[in-house]
Enzyme design. Structure first.
Site, PDB file in Angstrom:
ATOM      1  N   THR A  90     -26.330  -6.975  38.340  1.00  0.00           N
ATOM      2  CA  THR A  90     -27.347  -7.708  39.070  1.00  0.00           C
ATOM      3  C   THR A  90     -28.574  -7.943  38.187  1.00  0.00           C
ATOM      4  O   THR A  90     -29.074  -7.019  37.553  1.00  0.00           O
ATOM      5  CB  THR A  90     -27.756  -6.936  40.335  1.00  0.00           C
ATOM      6  N   ASN A 115     -23.318   6.112  41.000  1.00  0.00           N
ATOM      7  CA  ASN A 115     -24.415   5.563  40.200  1.00  0.00           C
ATOM      8  C   ASN A 115     -25.641   5.368  41.072  1.00  0.00           C
ATOM      9  O   ASN A 115     -25.540   5.039  42.250  1.00  0.00           O
ATOM     10  CB  ASN A 115     -23.991   4.257  39.512  1.00  0.00           C
ATOM     11  N   PHE A 119     -30.679  -1.358  39.547  1.00  0.00           N
ATOM     12  CA  PHE A 119     -30.863  -2.718  39.014  1.00  0.00           C
ATOM     13  C   PHE A 119     -31.582  -2.703  37.665  1.00  0.00           C
ATOM     14  O   PHE A 119     -32.480  -3.511  37.410  1.00  0.00           O
ATOM     15  CB  PHE A 119     -31.634  -3.608  39.981  1.00  0.00           C
ATOM     16  N   SER A 183     -26.764  -2.996  47.556  1.00  0.00           N
ATOM     17  CA  SER A 183     -26.856  -1.819  46.695  1.00  0.00           C
ATOM     18  C   SER A 183     -27.675  -0.743  47.392  1.00  0.00           C
ATOM     19  O   SER A 183     -28.737  -1.031  47.943  1.00  0.00           O
ATOM     20  CB  SER A 183     -27.511  -2.171  45.358  1.00  0.00           C
ATOM     21  N   ASN A 185     -29.241   1.579  45.868  1.00  0.00           N
ATOM     22  CA  ASN A 185     -30.093   2.203  44.855  1.00  0.00           C
ATOM     23  C   ASN A 185     -31.457   1.547  44.672  1.00  0.00           C
ATOM     24  O   ASN A 185     -32.235   1.961  43.821  1.00  0.00           O
ATOM     25  CB  ASN A 185     -29.354   2.233  43.514  1.00  0.00           C
ATOM     26  N   THR A 186     -31.743   0.518  45.452  1.00  0.00           N
ATOM     27  CA  THR A 186     -33.078  -0.084  45.494  1.00  0.00           C
ATOM     28  C   THR A 186     -33.652   0.177  46.880  1.00  0.00           C
ATOM     29  O   THR A 186     -33.033  -0.208  47.880  1.00  0.00           O
ATOM     30  CB  THR A 186     -33.025  -1.591  45.215  1.00  0.00           C
ATOM     31  N   LYS A 221     -22.440 -10.344  48.827  1.00  0.00           N
ATOM     32  CA  LYS A 221     -21.789  -9.056  48.597  1.00  0.00           C
ATOM     33  C   LYS A 221     -22.264  -8.065  49.635  1.00  0.00           C
ATOM     34  O   LYS A 221     -23.471  -7.854  49.798  1.00  0.00           O
ATOM     35  CB  LYS A 221     -22.086  -8.535  47.188  1.00  0.00           C
ATOM     36  N   ASN A 250     -19.326  -3.500  48.082  1.00  0.00           N
ATOM     37  CA  ASN A 250     -20.161  -2.792  47.122  1.00  0.00           C
ATOM     38  C   ASN A 250     -19.839  -1.294  47.198  1.00  0.00           C
ATOM     39  O   ASN A 250     -18.854  -0.893  47.821  1.00  0.00           O
ATOM     40  CB  ASN A 250     -21.644  -3.044  47.432  1.00  0.00           C
ATOM     41  N   THR A 322     -14.723   0.461  38.463  1.00  0.00           N
ATOM     42  CA  THR A 322     -14.386   1.847  38.177  1.00  0.00           C
ATOM     43  C   THR A 322     -12.931   1.996  37.748  1.00  0.00           C
ATOM     44  O   THR A 322     -12.614   2.789  36.853  1.00  0.00           O
ATOM     45  CB  THR A 322     -14.681   2.723  39.409  1.00  0.00           C
TER      46      THR A 322
END
Length: 343
Positions: A90, A115, A119, A183, A185-186, A221, A250, A322
């Site tokens: 991304t 993970n 980003f 995601s 993670n943000t 996504k 995702n 993966t």
């Protein structure tokens, strides 16, 4: 050779360091002229593998998912390993370092990865400069997807502006777009998956798209953690905004059934534990929408059997990440050969 010799050695070291080392190794081997060797080893060329979707011709249905080549550094070299298309990103409007290290973890017992990269990327303009090297047409053109997101510091109420910046900057250099709001993670990013903000975001991009002389496909996504009710909302949103398709899925925030000691690390989980859920989401979307839109299936594909299950569930294309790390480039060849055998 990869699983017997190379993978055990690489897995002795820090995953993120290995990722950067692998990029350098791939670039070095290609600089020595080994691109043809990779093509001979891993590419499967057959017209029967071609797929026509969104007005594009995919050489084969096996792509590389976003997150591996975030900054469009190795799209040509990776295509030599047999991928039919490469999704970069991304990417965000401005460069950002991502979350603090360590932020990438192997779960070897589970054939998985966690993970929390956040980003990390060099910004959209840096990606554009590299993508300019990709021929617009012809045999040497690599089919590229541009996965776009927002910067961490951008509040959700202004997120649409970040997506517009990336959309406009990448428009002439990618073949399709992927809107990433899934995601984990943000901070607060997944809130954009709610029906109204997501509809507004996609409609804004679609309006920009329709002003172009020739529009580009836009896909969404989604997370595997959505409920059935939320998935039904996704079907409604795709119908309302008339975007071109969905990428399912995702990474997940679920940790059900994991064995590895580091299973409780924060972040998104990918790999074999996601196999079943990703397939369930694909099947649900395909059945409930009556196959109203194309689906790219991704999540837990570690074998040709896994790939065929995704396609049988309703996916039109698939992507690896993966599984590519654990199984190596032979997996791409195995999947394409299995598809040909089934046809």
């Amino acid at each position: 050779m990869y699983k017997i010799l190379l993978r055990p050695l690489l897995f002795l070291f820090d995953p993120e360091a290995v990722h950067h080392f692998t990029f350098k190794l791939i670039r070095f081997t290609h600089s020595l002229g080994f691109g043809g060797l990779f093509r001979n080893l891993y590419q499967v060329k057959n017209k029967s593998l071609e797929r026509q979707l969104f007005g594009l011709t995919f050489p084969n249905p096996v792509g590389l998912a976003a997150g591996f080549d975030k900054n469009a550094m190795l799209f040509k070299e990776l295509s030599n390993m047999g991928f039919g298309f490469i999704e970069i990103g991304t990417v965000t409007p401005k460069a950002q370092p991502g979350n603090d290290q360590p932020r990438l973890f192997r779960l070897k017992e589970d054939a998985a990865i966690i993970n929390r990269m956040g980003f990390n990327n060099g910004g959209v303009e840096e990606a554009v400069e590299r993508l300019k090297a990709n021929p617009k047409t012809g045999k040497k053109h690599v089919l590229i997807g541009g996965n776009i997101g927002k910067n961490k510091i951008t509040p959700n109420e202004n997120a649409v502006n970040d997506y517009i910046i990336c959309f406009e900057a990448l428009f002439d250099y990618v073949d399709y777009f992927v809107v990433n709001v899934s995601s984990p993670n943000t901070p607060n990013l997944r809130a954009l998956q709610e029906k109204q903000p997501l509809t507004d975001l996609l409609q804004t991009l679609q309006d920009k798209n329709n002003l172009r002389e020739k529009r580009k496909p836009i896909l969404l996504k989604i997370a595997p953690d959505l409920t059935n009710e939320q998935l039904l909302d996704i079907i409604d949103i795709v119908s309302e905004t008339k975007i071109d398709g969905v990428i399912a899925t995702n990474t997940t925030i679920s940790r059900d059934g994991l064995k590895s000691d580091n299973k409780d690390e924060m972040g998104g989980l990918s790999g074999r534990p996601l196999t079943k859920r990703a397939t369930e989401v694909i099947r649900f979307l395909a059945e409930k929408s009556h196959k109203a839109f194309p689906i790219i299936g991704v999540g837990g594909i570690h074998s040709a059997k896994d790939a065929l299950e995704k396609l049988d569930a309703g996916a039109d294309l698939i992507q690896l990440y993966t599984g590519f790390i654990y199984e190596g480039p032979k997996l791409i060849k195995d999947i394409n050969k299995a598809i040909l055998t089934k046809q």
